[in-house]
Every structure is written in structure tokens, then in C-alpha cells.
Design a protein around this motif. Structure first.
Motif, short mmCIF file in Angstrom:
data_model
loop_
_atom_site.label_atom_id
_atom_site.label_comp_id
_atom_site.label_asym_id
_atom_site.label_seq_id
_atom_site.Cartn_x
_atom_site.Cartn_y
_atom_site.Cartn_z
N UNK A 83 0.80 -1.23 0.00
CA UNK A 83 0.00 0.00 0.00
C UNK A 83 0.83 1.28 0.00
N UNK A 84 1.90 1.33 0.78
CA UNK A 84 2.55 2.60 1.07
C UNK A 84 3.90 2.79 0.41
N UNK A 85 4.39 1.79 -0.32
CA UNK A 85 5.64 1.98 -1.06
C UNK A 85 5.44 3.03 -2.16
N UNK A 86 6.53 3.48 -2.72
CA UNK A 86 6.47 4.51 -3.76
C UNK A 86 5.54 4.13 -4.89
N UNK A 87 5.56 2.85 -5.27
CA UNK A 87 4.67 2.37 -6.33
C UNK A 87 3.52 1.56 -5.76
N UNK A 88 3.14 1.84 -4.51
CA UNK A 88 2.09 1.09 -3.85
C UNK A 88 0.69 1.49 -4.28
N UNK A 89 -0.28 0.82 -3.70
CA UNK A 89 -1.67 1.00 -4.12
C UNK A 89 -2.20 2.40 -3.87
N UNK A 90 -1.73 3.05 -2.82
CA UNK A 90 -2.22 4.39 -2.52
C UNK A 90 -1.97 5.33 -3.70
N UNK A 91 -0.84 5.16 -4.33
CA UNK A 91 -0.53 6.00 -5.49
C UNK A 91 -1.00 5.38 -6.80
N UNK A 92 -0.94 4.05 -6.89
CA UNK A 92 -1.20 3.40 -8.19
C UNK A 92 -2.68 3.28 -8.52
N UNK A 93 -3.52 3.12 -7.51
CA UNK A 93 -4.95 2.96 -7.78
C UNK A 93 -5.55 4.27 -8.30
N UNK A 94 -6.61 4.15 -9.06
CA UNK A 94 -7.23 5.34 -9.63
C UNK A 94 -8.08 6.05 -8.58
N UNK A 95 -8.36 7.30 -8.81
CA UNK A 95 -9.19 8.07 -7.88
C UNK A 95 -10.57 7.44 -7.75
N UNK A 96 -11.08 7.41 -6.54
CA UNK A 96 -12.38 6.82 -6.30
C UNK A 96 -12.36 5.33 -6.05
N UNK A 97 -11.20 4.69 -6.23
CA UNK A 97 -11.12 3.23 -6.05
C UNK A 97 -11.27 2.85 -4.58
N UNK A 98 -11.75 1.64 -4.36
CA UNK A 98 -11.88 1.08 -3.02
C UNK A 98 -10.76 0.07 -2.81
N UNK A 99 -10.07 0.19 -1.68
CA UNK A 99 -8.94 -0.69 -1.34
C UNK A 99 -9.31 -1.44 -0.06
N UNK A 100 -9.45 -2.75 -0.17
CA UNK A 100 -9.97 -3.56 0.93
C UNK A 100 -8.92 -4.59 1.34
N UNK A 101 -8.40 -4.45 2.55
CA UNK A 101 -7.36 -5.36 3.02
C UNK A 101 -7.97 -6.46 3.87
N UNK A 102 -7.83 -7.71 3.41
CA UNK A 102 -8.35 -8.87 4.11
C UNK A 102 -7.32 -9.52 5.02
N UNK A 103 -6.09 -9.03 4.98
CA UNK A 103 -5.02 -9.56 5.81
C UNK A 103 -5.28 -9.27 7.28
N UNK A 104 -4.87 -10.18 8.16
CA UNK A 104 -4.83 -9.85 9.58
C UNK A 104 -3.54 -9.08 9.82
N UNK A 105 -3.67 -7.84 10.25
CA UNK A 105 -2.52 -6.95 10.30
C UNK A 105 -2.62 -6.02 11.50
N UNK A 106 -1.81 -4.97 11.47
CA UNK A 106 -1.73 -4.02 12.57
C UNK A 106 -2.87 -3.01 12.53
N UNK A 107 -3.58 -2.79 13.63
CA UNK A 107 -4.64 -1.77 13.65
C UNK A 107 -4.11 -0.38 13.29
#
Length: 356
Positions: A83-107
Motif C-alpha cells: 500500500x505505502x511503497x512509492x509504487x504502492x496502491x495508494x498511489x497506483x490505484x485510480x481516484x475513487x477506487x476502493x482498497x480492501x485489506x483482508x489480511x490480519x494486520x496491525x490496527x
């Protein structure tokens, strides 16, 4: 978070087609969504590609044209990189996109991703799952969602494709926190049934019948019902990897430290699962915990090596449960995440989580 106009969903991306991810992605295809997939090991996505999914060489490529992106990877560090790398989803996904993480991860990481996405006019929320591999196969998983129901209404049709129950915790990171509560209970239940089986077997009574007694009274649990029979049968095939439960317990323990509370059951479970992973059981199913109670020859036949534990005690370096070899000095274990790894950091990405 919710947009005022209805969302037209044409393209869906799925990143992380491991034990659980492949099944979930398959349900999305069954529902008629056009799917693009990416996995660190392409071989694990070939079944979906054969069914018509499009392969992408990177998470960024998978997300480029997607209206909705699902992720199901192994560790918080993997989530952070995706998600947060330089080429991660936050930057790569288009505007308005929904990003849903199913991983068990850090709150906290879930909150960071949510906030970063909103700045970019994208919408991210944590949605860890539970229900086991069978739940993924049947499409009856329970979703634990870090958002309000009204806010995720535009993507509910997709979530309903692979779940039968959905719980909403109304705030970013709320789903992850609730999932860690579930994992703490699961871990203690697994130690409980492992203790019970060891006591029965060493006492020379019928362990299978003991499980029936537990199921008929107050001593049973979901773990003893679904996993204990596999332990007795010597079936250690992973539905949920031991190393992933170790990771989950570590996340819960770090959160307990933040809150200045003690979780004795979780601490005991972490010690045991960490031991199992150190002697070669990291890629076994969690039900392999019962091997720790067996004779050394039985363990060796299953592929475990107790000498690895001794070697680990002798060495100065160690690999923590986040999957990173930290070497000497202080480190932050898998419960945490830092957004700046520094030079020389090598991420050990995983192929997605097992059933939980």
C-alpha cells in the motif's frame, strides 16, 4: 468515506492468491466480476488465470484500472509495502477506487492506510476474515470490518460474494483489533485442546472419545471441533499456517503492551507456536502444535528437528515472526510497522494468509 453516487464496478483486482485468497477471488469471478490477479508466486494464481482472470506483474499494474482492489498477504510489512511503497496502491490505484485489506494486520497500519487513501480521494478499510479454509471454499466467511456499514454500502455486493456474516466496528483499524481478539481466543483454545489430548494419550484413554466429551460439554471449542481430529490423525496440512498464527498473537501482544495489560494465555500460546516455527513447523497447519507434546521420533517423522531450537539459542542473530532477519541490536517485531525501512531492507513477501 461513502460517495454520494452509486459505484459502477466493472474491474476488480485481487493481490495475494494464497490458501484463502485464491478461494475468495474465485467467488468474485463466479459472481461475474472481471478479475485481475497478482501474487508473488505466479504458480499460485494459475488456476484463476486458467478460469479467465488477467495476470498482472505487480500490485500497481493489477490496481491501475480496478474499481475495487482486494489484498490478502502475509504480514504487516507486506501490507505496508503493497500500500505505502512509492509504487504502492495508494498511489497506483485510480481516484475513487476502493482498497480492501483482508489480511490480519496491525490496527495502526490500517488507520494509516485509511488516512493516506482519503487524502488521495480513494477509500481504504480493513476487513480481516475468519471462518477457516472451509469457509473460504464455501463462501461463508465472517468479515470483521473496520468501517460503518453505511460507509461501505457501495462494495457490499462484493463482500457478500464470499461471506455469510459481517460485523462492523465503525472505525479504521477496528476490524483488525476485533480480529486480534478472536486470534487470542483461538490460540488459547488450541493450547487447551493440545493439553487435553496429551493428558488423555499419556493416561492411556481414548483421545477421540475425550474430544466427544469436550464437544458435549463446556470444554469444547471451534478449534477442538475442527482441528483436534486432524491432530489425532497426524494431518498437519495447512489450512492456516502456524507462522501466521504466531504473527497474529505477536500483534495482539504488542497491542496489550500499548494498553499496559497482560495476556497470560496469549503469551503461553506465542511461546509454543514460536517454538513450533523454530523447529521447522512454520509452514505446517496450526494443528501441528500437538507435535510439541510428542516423542522426538514422532516429531522427526513429521519433519520437525529439535536441534534447530538449540542452534537458535546459541546464535546471536535471529529471525523474528515478522519474517525479517534483524541481526544484532534492538528491533521492532512483527506487531509493529515502520514506514521507513532504510537502506538494505529486504522484504520477505508472502503469498497470502491461510484460513483463520
Amino acid at each position: 468515506m461513502q460517495k454520494g453516487s452509486p459505484l459502477q464496478i466493472n474491474n476488480v483486482a485481487f493481490i495475494g492468491t494464497g490458501i484463502m485468497g485464491e478461494r475468495i477471488a474465485g467467488h468474485l469471478m463466479d459472481a461475474g466480476y472481471k478479475l485481475t490477479v497478482h501474487n508473488r508466486t505466479r504458480e499460485k494464481a494459475e488456476g484463476l488465470v486458467a478460469r479467465g482472470a488477467r495476470w498482472a506483474d505487480s500490485p500497481a499494474e493489477a490496481a491501475a484500472d480496478a474499481d475495487v482492489v482486494f489484498t490478502m498477504v502475509g504480514y504487516p510489512t507486506d501490507v505496508e509495502d503493497v500500500y505505502l511503497a512509492t509504487d504502492g496502491l495508494i498511489r497506483a490505484a485510480k481516484r475513487g477506487a476502493w482498497l480492501i485489506d483482508l489480511t490480519t494486520s496491525s490496527p495502526q497500519l490500517a488507520r494509516d492506510i485509511h488516512d493516506a487513501a482519503e487524502v488521495e480521494d480513494k477509500h481504504a478499510f480493513d476487513c480481516p476474515v475468519t471462518g477457516g479454509e472451509q469457509g473460504a471454499i464455501d463462501g461463508t466467511l465472517t468479515l470483521i470490518i473496520g468501517a460503518a456499514e453505511k460507509d461501505v454500502a457501495p462494495v457490499m455486493p462484493l463482500l457478500e460474494c464470499f461471506s455469510s456474516k459481517r460485523f462492523f466496528f465503525d472505525q479504521p483499524g477496528g476490524g483488525q483489533t476485533a480480529k486480534l481478539c478472536n486470534q487470542v481466543s483461538l490460540a488459547s483454545c488450541m493450547v487447551g485442546y493440545a493439553d487435553a489430548l496429551a493428558l488423555a494419550e499419556q493416561s492411556g484413554i481414548d483421545a477421540e472419545k475425550v474430544l466427544e466429551v469436550m464437544a458435549s460439554g463446556t470444554g469444547g471449542s471451534g478449534a477442538s471441533r475442527t482441528l483436534a481430529p486432524k491432530s489425532l490423525a497426524g494431518d498437519y496440512k495447512p489450512g492456516f499456517l502456524a507462522e501466521h498464527l504466531r504473527k497474529d498473537i505477536a500483534l495482539a501482544l504488542q497491542r496489550s503492551e500499548d494498553l499496559d495489560i497482560t495476556l497470560p494465555g496469549a503469551e503461553t500460546a506465542f511461546t509454543l507456536f514460536d517454538m513450533l516455527c523454530q523447529i521447522g513447523g512454520s509452514r505446517m497447519g496450526t494443528q501441528a502444535l500437538t507435535l510439541l507434546y510428542q516423542e522426538e521420533g514422532t516429531c522427526a517423522a513429521a519433519g520437525l528437528d529439535w536441534s534447530l531450537l538449540e542452534q537458535g539459542d546459541e546464535g546471536d542473530d535471529h529471525e523474528c515472526c515478522c519474517g525479517h532477519d534483524h541481526g544484532d541490536g534492538e528491533h521492532e517485531c512483527c506487531g509493529g510497522h515502520g514506514h521507513h525501512h532504510g537502506e538494505g531492507h529486504e522484504c520477505h513477501c508472502h503469498d497470502g494468509e491461510g484460513a483463520e
